[in-house]
Design a protein around this motif. Structure first.
Motif, PDB file in Angstrom:
ATOM      1  N   VAL A 185     -55.335  -2.653  34.410  1.00  0.00           N
ATOM      2  CA  VAL A 185     -54.722  -3.139  33.175  1.00  0.00           C
ATOM      3  C   VAL A 185     -55.407  -4.425  32.737  1.00  0.00           C
ATOM      4  O   VAL A 185     -56.059  -5.116  33.535  1.00  0.00           O
ATOM      5  CB  VAL A 185     -53.213  -3.392  33.366  1.00  0.00           C
ATOM      6  CG1 VAL A 185     -52.480  -2.096  33.656  1.00  0.00           C
ATOM      7  CG2 VAL A 185     -52.964  -4.417  34.469  1.00  0.00           C
ATOM      8  N   ALA A 186     -55.230  -4.720  31.467  1.00  0.00           N
ATOM      9  CA  ALA A 186     -55.709  -5.996  30.924  1.00  0.00           C
ATOM     10  C   ALA A 186     -54.542  -6.968  30.929  1.00  0.00           C
ATOM     11  O   ALA A 186     -53.515  -6.710  30.305  1.00  0.00           O
ATOM     12  CB  ALA A 186     -56.252  -5.801  29.522  1.00  0.00           C
ATOM     13  N   ILE A 187     -54.715  -8.102  31.678  1.00  0.00           N
ATOM     14  CA  ILE A 187     -53.677  -9.129  31.734  1.00  0.00           C
ATOM     15  C   ILE A 187     -54.010 -10.164  30.664  1.00  0.00           C
ATOM     16  O   ILE A 187     -55.066 -10.796  30.701  1.00  0.00           O
ATOM     17  CB  ILE A 187     -53.619  -9.784  33.122  1.00  0.00           C
ATOM     18  CG1 ILE A 187     -53.403  -8.718  34.203  1.00  0.00           C
ATOM     19  CG2 ILE A 187     -52.518 -10.827  33.174  1.00  0.00           C
ATOM     20  CD1 ILE A 187     -53.491  -9.262  35.618  1.00  0.00           C
ATOM     21  N   VAL A 188     -53.108 -10.289  29.705  1.00  0.00           N
ATOM     22  CA  VAL A 188     -53.363 -11.132  28.542  1.00  0.00           C
ATOM     23  C   VAL A 188     -52.461 -12.359  28.609  1.00  0.00           C
ATOM     24  O   VAL A 188     -51.268 -12.252  28.928  1.00  0.00           O
ATOM     25  CB  VAL A 188     -53.114 -10.354  27.240  1.00  0.00           C
ATOM     26  CG1 VAL A 188     -53.340 -11.250  26.028  1.00  0.00           C
ATOM     27  CG2 VAL A 188     -54.020  -9.129  27.170  1.00  0.00           C
ATOM     28  N   PHE A 189     -53.079 -13.532  28.332  1.00  0.00           N
ATOM     29  CA  PHE A 189     -52.308 -14.770  28.185  1.00  0.00           C
ATOM     30  C   PHE A 189     -52.617 -15.315  26.799  1.00  0.00           C
ATOM     31  O   PHE A 189     -53.766 -15.601  26.471  1.00  0.00           O
ATOM     32  CB  PHE A 189     -52.691 -15.798  29.258  1.00  0.00           C
ATOM     33  CG  PHE A 189     -51.976 -17.111  29.093  1.00  0.00           C
ATOM     34  CD1 PHE A 189     -50.705 -17.299  29.603  1.00  0.00           C
ATOM     35  CD2 PHE A 189     -52.589 -18.164  28.402  1.00  0.00           C
ATOM     36  CE1 PHE A 189     -50.049 -18.515  29.438  1.00  0.00           C
ATOM     37  CE2 PHE A 189     -51.928 -19.373  28.233  1.00  0.00           C
ATOM     38  CZ  PHE A 189     -50.652 -19.552  28.748  1.00  0.00           C
TER      39      PHE A 189
END
Length: 348
Positions: free
Chosen positions: A282-286
């Motif tokens: 998954v892409a962990i976005v902040f």
């Protein structure tokens, strides 16, 4: 010598004068012969064969000569011979009775084709339970303000049937309708035309609601398609409060357990599909004001849109709690706070 035989003189014949009765009978016989000849000669000249019809459908109260005999003369075809059965009923006429009736009209030689009787069915308009219920619902809407769309009338006894002549082609109406809100009993007279045909009925008014019903069985995790659903109206008292009523809200969701065909869908039976599956990359976005970061990670659990899931940073191996925001995409940013609604103060 031969003995002489006496000469026998012929006895003169007596002539009896004709009486008036004999003359009258002779005239009647000649008239009957001429009548039969007048009817028979046109048929013989035209080569028409009188033939007994098979099964007959009566559309009126009587059966004419033309209804029963094929090839009947035009001037006799409309002559009424027998009464038709009751509306919707079936009866029979013996072939010999038809032949006798034809003979009284001066017609003979009817071919029966081996038939001993003719079956007659009386045609009728049939107003069934569906039309009767619709008439009662219209009357309940007009007289008592009930919503016909959320109402069903359960009629007493076997399926009622109003039989009427075919020429009564108007819409069935319910008159003299009574309704008890406490028991929900309804009764009335269903009529056609100016009450030329009528039937008294009674039943119970049942409040209904729309429910989504499966048309085929689904396995756990299988998505619901629009073709898998149909909408039915069910009595409100007989369905749970959490039933699904809008198929458009269910399409695309997945079964949370095995579901059988014909089942009424409830809120816990289906749910939105998981956008993140356990073990997926998954892409962990902040994201925050002026800052946007994205890291690669591994989902430790599955989750649908808006669900909180555990993910691991692939680089640091650190476990984080994130919110699913899109397929294969989670967010670890701060949860946006709702902006307060400011009210303008009144001028002093």
């Amino acid at each position: 010598m031969h003995a002489l035989r006496p000469i026998r003189r012929p006895v003169p014949l007596a002539v009896t004068p004709l009486s008036r009765g004999m003359i009258g009978r002779t005239v009647l016989a000649l008239a009957g012969f001429l009548a039969v000849t007048l009817f028979a000669l046109p048929l013989m000249a035209a080569g028409t064969t009188l033939r007994l019809r098979g099964d007959v459908t009566a559309r009126g109260d009587t059966l004419s000569f033309g209804d029963l005999v094929e090839g009947a003369p035009a001037d006799l075809a409309a002559r009424a011979l027998f009464r038709a059965p009751a509306l919707g009923a079936v009866g029979t006429i013996q072939a010999r009775r038809i032949i006798e009736a034809a003979a009284s009209l001066g017609l003979t030689g009817i071919e029966t084709g081996g038939r001993l009787q003719v079956t007659v069915q009386r045609a009728a308009r049939r107003v069934g339970a569906t039309e009767i219920e619709a008439a009662l619902k219209r009357a309940l809407e007009t007289g008592y303000g009930l919503d016909p769309k959320s109402l069903s009338v359960r009629l007493d006894g076997d399926a009622p049937m109003l039989l009427a002549p075919l020429d009564l082609d108007g819409q069935a109406a319910a008159v003299d309708v009574t309704y008890d809100p406490r028991t929900r009993r309804v009764a009335g007279l269903v009529v056609l035309g100016e009450r030329q045909a009528s039937l008294r009925v009674a039943g119970v008014a049942v409040e209904t609601r729309e429910v989504a019903v499966l048309t085929r069985s689904l396995n756990r995790g299988e998505a619901v398609a629009s073709a898998d659903l149909t909408v039915e109206r069910r009595p409100r008292d007989g369905v749970p409060n959490d039933v699904q009523g809008a198929p458009t809200l269910v399409v695309g969701q997945v079964a949370q357990r095995p579901l059988s065909a014909g089942a009424v869908l409830r809120s816990g039976d289906v749910a939105p599909p998981d956008l993140v599956a356990r073990g997926d990359s998954v892409a962990i976005v902040f994201e925050t004001a002026g800052v946007s970061l994205s890291l690669r990670g591994i989902a430790n659990e599955s989750g649908r849109l808006g669900a909180s899931v555990s993910v691991m940073n692939a680089a640091s191996k650190k476990v984080l709690q994130a919110v699913v925001i899109a397929p294969g995409r989670v967010s670890v940013g701060p949860v946006p706070q709702p902006q307060p609604i400011l009210q303008a103060s009144a001028a002093p």
